[in-house]
Design a protein around this motif. Sequence first.
Motif, PDB file in Angstrom:
ATOM      1  N   GLU A  24       0.824  -1.209   0.000  1.00  0.00           N
ATOM      2  CA  GLU A  24       0.000   0.000   0.000  1.00  0.00           C
ATOM      3  C   GLU A  24       0.856   1.256   0.000  1.00  0.00           C
ATOM      4  N   GLN A  25       2.145   1.102   0.279  1.00  0.00           N
ATOM      5  CA  GLN A  25       3.075   2.221   0.291  1.00  0.00           C
ATOM      6  C   GLN A  25       4.283   1.860  -0.565  1.00  0.00           C
ATOM      7  N   PRO A  26       5.089   2.857  -0.956  1.00  0.00           N
ATOM      8  CA  PRO A  26       6.274   2.559  -1.771  1.00  0.00           C
ATOM      9  C   PRO A  26       7.195   1.545  -1.111  1.00  0.00           C
ATOM     10  N   VAL A  27       7.799   0.707  -1.923  1.00  0.00           N
ATOM     11  CA  VAL A  27       8.714  -0.327  -1.441  1.00  0.00           C
ATOM     12  C   VAL A  27      10.140   0.098  -1.780  1.00  0.00           C
ATOM     13  N   HIS A  28      11.013   0.164  -0.761  1.00  0.00           N
ATOM     14  CA  HIS A  28      12.397   0.573  -0.997  1.00  0.00           C
ATOM     15  C   HIS A  28      13.066  -0.340  -2.014  1.00  0.00           C
ATOM     16  N   LEU A  29      13.843   0.241  -2.893  1.00  0.00           N
ATOM     17  CA  LEU A  29      14.530  -0.547  -3.911  1.00  0.00           C
ATOM     18  C   LEU A  29      15.475  -1.566  -3.288  1.00  0.00           C
ATOM     19  N   ASP A  30      16.047  -1.236  -2.129  1.00  0.00           N
ATOM     20  CA  ASP A  30      16.953  -2.180  -1.480  1.00  0.00           C
ATOM     21  C   ASP A  30      16.267  -3.506  -1.170  1.00  0.00           C
ATOM     22  N   LEU A  31      14.963  -3.462  -0.901  1.00  0.00           N
ATOM     23  CA  LEU A  31      14.247  -4.682  -0.551  1.00  0.00           C
ATOM     24  C   LEU A  31      14.124  -5.634  -1.742  1.00  0.00           C
ATOM     25  N   PHE A  32      14.149  -5.081  -2.953  1.00  0.00           N
ATOM     26  CA  PHE A  32      14.090  -5.954  -4.124  1.00  0.00           C
ATOM     27  C   PHE A  32      15.398  -6.721  -4.302  1.00  0.00           C
TER      28      PHE A  32
ATOM     29  N   THR B 148       9.194   2.336 -17.709  1.00  0.00           N
ATOM     30  CA  THR B 148       8.978   2.838 -19.067  1.00  0.00           C
ATOM     31  C   THR B 148       7.545   2.603 -19.525  1.00  0.00           C
ATOM     32  N   ASP B 149       6.987   1.442 -19.176  1.00  0.00           N
ATOM     33  CA  ASP B 149       5.626   1.098 -19.604  1.00  0.00           C
ATOM     34  C   ASP B 149       4.552   1.783 -18.774  1.00  0.00           C
ATOM     35  N   GLY B 150       4.954   2.525 -17.735  1.00  0.00           N
ATOM     36  CA  GLY B 150       3.978   3.204 -16.893  1.00  0.00           C
ATOM     37  C   GLY B 150       3.282   2.301 -15.899  1.00  0.00           C
ATOM     38  N   LEU B 151       3.807   1.084 -15.701  1.00  0.00           N
ATOM     39  CA  LEU B 151       3.216   0.159 -14.746  1.00  0.00           C
ATOM     40  C   LEU B 151       3.729   0.371 -13.325  1.00  0.00           C
ATOM     41  N   ALA B 152       4.799   1.129 -13.197  1.00  0.00           N
ATOM     42  CA  ALA B 152       5.364   1.439 -11.883  1.00  0.00           C
ATOM     43  C   ALA B 152       5.916   2.857 -11.912  1.00  0.00           C
ATOM     44  N   GLN B 153       6.050   3.428 -10.722  1.00  0.00           N
ATOM     45  CA  GLN B 153       6.651   4.750 -10.576  1.00  0.00           C
ATOM     46  C   GLN B 153       7.653   4.691  -9.441  1.00  0.00           C
ATOM     47  N   HIS B 154       8.638   5.596  -9.520  1.00  0.00           N
ATOM     48  CA  HIS B 154       9.675   5.637  -8.488  1.00  0.00           C
ATOM     49  C   HIS B 154       9.669   7.006  -7.842  1.00  0.00           C
ATOM     50  N   SER B 155       9.585   7.012  -6.516  1.00  0.00           N
ATOM     51  CA  SER B 155       9.637   8.266  -5.758  1.00  0.00           C
ATOM     52  C   SER B 155      10.807   8.185  -4.789  1.00  0.00           C
ATOM     53  N   GLU B 156      10.957   9.208  -3.955  1.00  0.00           N
ATOM     54  CA  GLU B 156      12.070   9.235  -3.013  1.00  0.00           C
ATOM     55  C   GLU B 156      12.008   8.073  -2.026  1.00  0.00           C
ATOM     56  N   THR B 157      10.821   7.583  -1.762  1.00  0.00           N
ATOM     57  CA  THR B 157      10.673   6.526  -0.754  1.00  0.00           C
ATOM     58  C   THR B 157      10.621   5.130  -1.347  1.00  0.00           C
ATOM     59  N   GLY B 158      10.619   5.000  -2.662  1.00  0.00           N
ATOM     60  CA  GLY B 158      10.656   3.668  -3.238  1.00  0.00           C
ATOM     61  C   GLY B 158       9.817   3.511  -4.481  1.00  0.00           C
ATOM     62  N   LEU B 159       9.578   2.263  -4.852  1.00  0.00           N
ATOM     63  CA  LEU B 159       8.846   1.897  -6.055  1.00  0.00           C
ATOM     64  C   LEU B 159       7.389   1.632  -5.685  1.00  0.00           C
ATOM     65  N   HIS B 160       6.471   2.076  -6.544  1.00  0.00           N
ATOM     66  CA  HIS B 160       5.054   1.891  -6.250  1.00  0.00           C
ATOM     67  C   HIS B 160       4.263   1.846  -7.559  1.00  0.00           C
TER      68      HIS B 160
ATOM     69  N   GLU C 274      11.454  -6.277  10.827  1.00  0.00           N
ATOM     70  CA  GLU C 274      11.964  -4.997  11.310  1.00  0.00           C
ATOM     71  C   GLU C 274      12.782  -4.281  10.237  1.00  0.00           C
ATOM     72  N   ALA C 275      13.233  -5.042   9.232  1.00  0.00           N
ATOM     73  CA  ALA C 275      14.080  -4.450   8.196  1.00  0.00           C
ATOM     74  C   ALA C 275      13.277  -4.093   6.957  1.00  0.00           C
ATOM     75  N   GLU C 276      11.979  -3.909   7.125  1.00  0.00           N
ATOM     76  CA  GLU C 276      11.139  -3.557   5.985  1.00  0.00           C
ATOM     77  C   GLU C 276      10.616  -2.136   6.155  1.00  0.00           C
ATOM     78  N   PRO C 277      11.470  -1.150   6.024  1.00  0.00           N
ATOM     79  CA  PRO C 277      11.027   0.234   6.212  1.00  0.00           C
ATOM     80  C   PRO C 277      10.074   0.663   5.098  1.00  0.00           C
ATOM     81  N   GLY C 278       9.221   1.593   5.422  1.00  0.00           N
ATOM     82  CA  GLY C 278       8.348   2.161   4.419  1.00  0.00           C
ATOM     83  C   GLY C 278       7.141   1.320   4.101  1.00  0.00           C
ATOM     84  N   LEU C 279       6.863   0.273   4.888  1.00  0.00           N
ATOM     85  CA  LEU C 279       5.720  -0.575   4.621  1.00  0.00           C
ATOM     86  C   LEU C 279       4.708  -0.449   5.749  1.00  0.00           C
ATOM     87  N   ASP C 280       3.440  -0.319   5.393  1.00  0.00           N
ATOM     88  CA  ASP C 280       2.372  -0.313   6.376  1.00  0.00           C
ATOM     89  C   ASP C 280       2.401  -1.656   7.113  1.00  0.00           C
ATOM     90  N   PRO C 281       2.418  -1.667   8.449  1.00  0.00           N
ATOM     91  CA  PRO C 281       2.499  -2.937   9.189  1.00  0.00           C
ATOM     92  C   PRO C 281       1.434  -3.937   8.778  1.00  0.00           C
TER      93      PRO C 281
END
Length: 327
Positions: free
Chosen positions: A255-263, A312-324, A273-280
């Motif tokens: 529901e929130q952006p996922v940090h690129l590091d997690l991929f 490129t295909d518009g299926l995802a977007q990248h912001s400062e907090t991650g991919l969404h 605990e190491a999943e920052p930026g995710l709704d619990p």
Amino acid sequence: MNGSQPAPAQGFSSVHSAIETWFAANARDLPWRGGRSPWGVLVSEIMLQQTPVVRVQPVWEEWMRRWPTPGALAAEPSGEVVRAWGRLGYPRRALRLHAAAGAMVESFGGEVPGTYEALLTLPGVGSYTAAAVAAFAFGRRENVVDTNIRRVHARLVSGKALPSPSLTAAEMALSASLLPADPGESVLWNAGVMELGALVCTARTPKCGLCPVQDECAWIAAGQPEPDYIPKGQPWAGTDRQVRGAVMAVLRAAEQPVHLDLFLAPAADLAVEAEPGLDPAHRGPVRVQLERLHALNTDPGQLDRAIAGLLTDGLAQHSETGLHLPN
């Protein structure tokens, strides 16, 4: 224009009658048939492209409950549309359907246009989809040619085990010549031949004993010769498409952006605990999808390529907090 094709081949009326009678008795009870809205027919045709009915039906039913009109879908953020597409595959179809809904609101009063030519103006609608919707939603005489119809025509008329690897002008002309002149009958014929190809005249194991026109079949008369070529299945395991699908599954679960590091993180490092930026409330589903992605053992270059393609295909977007998913 599709609707102005030549009259059917002389002496083919008995075949028309046999297939239409078979269809009346054997057609599947699919929710987009039987007087459903043109919008429902259009959604089904987009979803059914390269996707079997068994996977499409539950998604179609949920879509029609949630977005019963083009206007309802057009008002939804594109990211929610992609999320609801689920695992149907080829998710760009979701974006095109969303864009088509917007075009219908802007140019057609929020209604599905009723002619082949007008349908072709919608984003993502090609000649097959335009013909199918004009025929099945509006009862127009159109030359509908999908893979199932091509296969039935190849065997029944041309005596070949399979149609050409790609659609040819000769196949379109043959289909047009077999189309009944009456618009209502032409719709039944298109639907009946398509259903016969899906249920009886299948690619690998045709059930010729159940075919209503086996006595007229040129392929049977020729001794059921082998195909001229060996169809090549589309690979999946290890492909960029598989990785793209795994990344999309992560984004649909979040529901929130996922940090690129997690991929890129190894599965063993995915402590909650190491999943920052995710709704619990969504850490569990996201974690599951991340683990499935990492289980592919994708090299970083392929993962980068897959993510770049989604952006490129518009299926995802990248912001400062991650991919969404797109907004």
